[in-house]
Design a protein around this motif. Structure first.
Motif, mmCIF file in Angstrom:
data_model
loop_
_atom_site.group_PDB
_atom_site.id
_atom_site.type_symbol
_atom_site.label_atom_id
_atom_site.label_comp_id
_atom_site.label_asym_id
_atom_site.label_seq_id
_atom_site.Cartn_x
_atom_site.Cartn_y
_atom_site.Cartn_z
ATOM 1 N N THR A 28 0.836 -1.193 0.000
ATOM 2 C CA THR A 28 0.000 0.000 0.000
ATOM 3 C C THR A 28 0.878 1.253 0.000
ATOM 4 O OG1 THR A 28 -0.110 0.200 2.395
ATOM 5 C CG2 THR A 28 -1.757 -1.224 1.344
ATOM 6 N N THR A 29 0.273 2.353 -0.342
ATOM 7 C CA THR A 29 0.990 3.626 -0.331
ATOM 8 C C THR A 29 1.491 3.929 1.074
ATOM 9 O OG1 THR A 29 -0.359 4.428 -2.163
ATOM 10 C CG2 THR A 29 0.796 6.081 -0.865
ATOM 11 N N GLU A 30 0.668 3.638 2.065
ATOM 12 C CA GLU A 30 1.077 3.876 3.442
ATOM 13 C C GLU A 30 2.329 3.082 3.780
ATOM 14 O OE1 GLU A 30 -2.032 3.090 2.445
ATOM 15 O OE2 GLU A 30 -3.520 3.934 3.786
ATOM 16 N N ASP A 31 2.359 1.817 3.367
ATOM 17 C CA ASP A 31 3.528 0.976 3.619
ATOM 18 C C ASP A 31 4.769 1.524 2.921
ATOM 19 O OD1 ASP A 31 1.971 -0.767 5.117
ATOM 20 O OD2 ASP A 31 1.671 -2.168 3.452
ATOM 21 N N ARG A 32 4.582 1.985 1.698
ATOM 22 C CA ARG A 32 5.717 2.542 0.945
ATOM 23 C C ARG A 32 6.253 3.803 1.619
ATOM 24 N NH1 ARG A 32 3.915 3.152 -5.078
ATOM 25 N NH2 ARG A 32 6.071 3.822 -5.305
ATOM 26 N N ILE A 33 5.335 4.654 2.098
ATOM 27 C CA ILE A 33 5.767 5.868 2.787
ATOM 28 C C ILE A 33 6.467 5.513 4.096
ATOM 29 C CG2 ILE A 33 4.958 7.917 4.021
ATOM 30 C CD1 ILE A 33 2.873 8.296 1.797
ATOM 31 N N ASP A 34 5.909 4.573 4.848
ATOM 32 C CA ASP A 34 6.527 4.158 6.109
ATOM 33 C C ASP A 34 7.933 3.601 5.877
ATOM 34 O OD1 ASP A 34 4.213 4.906 7.444
ATOM 35 O OD2 ASP A 34 3.465 2.845 7.657
ATOM 36 N N LYS A 35 8.073 2.788 4.843
ATOM 37 C CA LYS A 35 9.382 2.209 4.531
ATOM 38 C C LYS A 35 10.371 3.307 4.149
ATOM 39 C CE LYS A 35 11.767 -0.939 1.424
ATOM 40 N NZ LYS A 35 11.679 -1.739 0.214
ATOM 41 N N LEU A 36 9.940 4.229 3.290
ATOM 42 C CA LEU A 36 10.804 5.314 2.864
ATOM 43 C C LEU A 36 11.188 6.198 4.052
ATOM 44 C CD1 LEU A 36 12.225 6.824 0.580
ATOM 45 C CD2 LEU A 36 10.071 8.034 0.147
#
Length: 88
Positions: A3-11
């Motif tokens: 998800t976008t949220e996961d991608r932002i959290d990872k970044l």
């Protein structure tokens, strides 16, 4: 699929730990820009992209201060964009 949220959290974590090169941050943010058609989300992502460009730059514009300050501003805007997703 992530998800976008996961991608932002990872970044966010990678930037915080400095486990991603400065040159890789901007393309990652640009890939997230169109994930939501929300003006506030896009404003914060664009601001983060702008800070990422400065952060990756070898010059240190006096307007922004030290790289650590630019990184802090970048992380702040990324956090704001992430929070906005939760409101949509």
């Amino acid at each position: 699929m992530t998800t976008t949220e996961d991608r932002i959290d990872k970044l966010f974590g990678q930037i915080l730990r400095e486990s991603i090169s400065r040159d890789e941050i901007e393309p990652e943010l640009r890939a997230l820009f169109h994930a939501f058609d929300d003006p506030y989300y896009r404003e914060k992502l664009q601001s983060a992209i702008d800070y990422a460009e400065v952060y990756a730059s070898s010059r240190k514009p006096e307007k922004y201060g030290e790289p650590e300050k630019v990184r802090t501003l970048l992380l702040h805007d990324l956090t704001s964009a992430r929070r906005r997703i939760g409101q949509l």
